[in-house]
Design an enzyme around this catalytic site. Structure first.
Site, mmCIF file in Angstrom:
data_model
loop_
_atom_site.group_PDB
_atom_site.id
_atom_site.type_symbol
_atom_site.label_atom_id
_atom_site.label_comp_id
_atom_site.label_asym_id
_atom_site.label_seq_id
_atom_site.Cartn_x
_atom_site.Cartn_y
_atom_site.Cartn_z
ATOM 1 N N ASP A 1 -11.821 0.471 1.820
ATOM 2 C CA ASP A 1 -10.871 0.675 2.915
ATOM 3 C C ASP A 1 -11.595 0.925 4.240
ATOM 4 O O ASP A 1 -12.747 1.376 4.242
ATOM 5 C CB ASP A 1 -10.008 1.901 2.569
ATOM 6 C CG ASP A 1 -8.670 1.915 3.295
ATOM 7 O OD1 ASP A 1 -8.393 0.988 4.075
ATOM 8 O OD2 ASP A 1 -7.899 2.870 3.067
ATOM 9 N N ASN B 1 -4.454 5.053 -2.241
ATOM 10 C CA ASN B 1 -5.668 5.606 -1.622
ATOM 11 C C ASN B 1 -6.259 6.743 -2.442
ATOM 12 O O ASN B 1 -5.536 7.650 -2.856
ATOM 13 C CB ASN B 1 -5.343 6.135 -0.221
ATOM 14 C CG ASN B 1 -4.972 5.027 0.748
ATOM 15 O OD1 ASN B 1 -5.830 4.283 1.228
ATOM 16 N ND2 ASN B 1 -3.682 4.879 1.013
ATOM 17 N N GLU C 1 0.847 -1.195 0.000
ATOM 18 C CA GLU C 1 0.000 0.000 0.000
ATOM 19 C C GLU C 1 0.878 1.238 0.000
ATOM 20 O O GLU C 1 1.848 1.334 0.766
ATOM 21 C CB GLU C 1 -0.920 0.041 1.235
ATOM 22 C CG GLU C 1 -1.747 1.340 1.266
ATOM 23 C CD GLU C 1 -2.795 1.424 2.368
ATOM 24 O OE1 GLU C 1 -2.871 0.503 3.211
ATOM 25 O OE2 GLU C 1 -3.542 2.428 2.358
ATOM 26 N N GLU D 1 -6.331 -5.066 8.482
ATOM 27 C CA GLU D 1 -5.366 -3.990 8.677
ATOM 28 C C GLU D 1 -4.898 -3.916 10.128
ATOM 29 O O GLU D 1 -5.630 -4.284 11.044
ATOM 30 C CB GLU D 1 -6.017 -2.629 8.397
ATOM 31 C CG GLU D 1 -6.573 -2.411 7.035
ATOM 32 C CD GLU D 1 -6.935 -0.926 6.834
ATOM 33 O OE1 GLU D 1 -8.023 -0.515 7.262
ATOM 34 O OE2 GLU D 1 -6.105 -0.206 6.266
ATOM 35 N N GLU E 1 -7.885 2.192 -3.225
ATOM 36 C CA GLU E 1 -8.611 2.011 -1.970
ATOM 37 C C GLU E 1 -9.534 3.202 -1.788
ATOM 38 O O GLU E 1 -9.097 4.344 -1.829
ATOM 39 C CB GLU E 1 -7.628 1.934 -0.789
ATOM 40 C CG GLU E 1 -6.646 0.781 -0.920
ATOM 41 C CD GLU E 1 -5.830 0.540 0.349
ATOM 42 O OE1 GLU E 1 -6.056 1.219 1.366
ATOM 43 O OE2 GLU E 1 -4.961 -0.347 0.299
#
Ligand code: C2E
Ligand code: MG
Ligand code: MG
Ligand code: MG
Length: 283
Positions: free
Chosen positions: A176, A114, A59, A233, A146
């Site tokens: 997310d 993101n 990520e 996560e 995300e």
């Protein structure tokens, strides 16, 4: 005197608000300068297959240190960038640098990225992403975006159109921070997500807290039914990872496997993890 103290309070309140606004404006100005100077850097945090511990992707997380203000958290500067209309150029800078860095990685690893809520109301978002991928020769099928439920709420029709544009070229879409904010299960019927990321809040309490355990198990069952991949996560402890594997969670991310690191350290991490894998094979 009630009136006087009331007035005094209003003045203090106003001064505090003024200070806060000034601080935000200082960050905004420094950030504008940093973005045009290309000084915001992508860091990368490994995402692993929980059962094998193999890295499957990274990520992208933005990092910025200002000369005068010092390091500033993305939790602070991303919302300011959104509010003050800098998120577009900031996001493009990070994606450009991230896809450049990811060219040195094994080709089967994905890169996730993101997207902010305001980018899901801007119909140019898809075009901007695609032109960066094109210019850097980055296969769209290796990219994941995300998005959060907040990002889908402002203008669901607009968000859906952007998401469809991205999916058409093979970009994967993940939801997310699932379980926080304005969660609505109805959203999962309207949109098809390729992946769901279980918020750290549930993972960090999975061992102590029965409700968290039940919620995670329900999310996993739902994802299996809907054909979505899952990443948990914020895994920090072996015991959390063990429990998640036991419940059938496929993917994991967290300090246990690696903290976000810059492009160079990420290459080192990959080299070490591949050496590790070879050692295991040799045994
Ligand atoms: P996120 O997308 O949910 O990213 C995960 C956050 O959890 C990251 O915080 C990461 O460093 C942190 N984290 C990962 N593993 C652990 C763990 O085991 N324990 C703990 N305590 N934390 C862990 P970070 O880097 O501070 O980013 C915060 C948020 O800022 C991100 O949350 C994301 O919403 C936003 N953000 C960061 N970079 C970008 C960007 O390039 N664009 C956009 N639009 N948003 C970004
Ligand atoms: Mg994220
Ligand atoms: Mg997250
Ligand atoms: Mg989060």
């Amino acid at each position: 005197h009630a009136k006087r103290s009331g007035r005094g309070k209003v003045m203090v309140y106003t001064r505090e608000m003024e200070e806060a606004a000034k601080h935000v404006t200082r960050i905004e100005q420094a950030l504008r300068r940093a973005v045009s100077a290309g000084e915001v850097e992508p860091h990368f945090q490994p995402i692993v297959d929980l059962a094998t511990r193999r890295v499957i992707g990274f990520e992208t997380l933005a990092r910025w240190t200002d000369r005068d203000l010092g390091p500033i958290s993305p939790a602070v500067f991303i919302p300011i960038a959104e509010e003050r209309g800098i998120i577009g150029p900031l996001s493009q800078l990070i994606l450009r640098k991230a896809t450049e860095a990811a060219r040195a990685w094994p080709k089967d690893l994905f890169l996730s990225f993101n997207l902010s809520p305001s980018q899901l109301v801007d119909q140019n978002t898809g075009l901007h992403i695609l032109s960066i991928l094109d210019r850097n020769g980055f296969d769209p099928r290796r990219l994941e975006v995300e998005i959060t439920e907040t990002g889908l709420m402002n203008d669901p029709a607009s968000a859906e159109k952007i998401v469809e544009d991205l999916k058409r070229v093979g970009i994967r879409v993940s939801l997310d921070d699932f379980g926080t904010g304005q969660s609505s299960l109805g959203r999962l019927r309207e949109f098809h997500f390729d992946k769901l990321k279980i918020d750290r809040a549930f993972v960090s309490s999975i061992l102590e807290d029965k409700p968290s355990e039940h919620i995670i198990r329900a999310i996993l069952a739902m994802c299996e039914g809907l054909g979505m991949d899952v990443v948990a996560e914020g895994i920090e402890e072996e015991a959390q990872a063990d429990r998640l594997i036991q419940f059938g969670c496929g993917g994991g991310q967290g300090y246990l496997f690696g903290k976000p690191a810059d492009a160079e350290a990420t290459l080192g991490y990959l080299r070490d993890s591949f050496r590790g894998a070879q050692r295991i094979k040799a045994v």
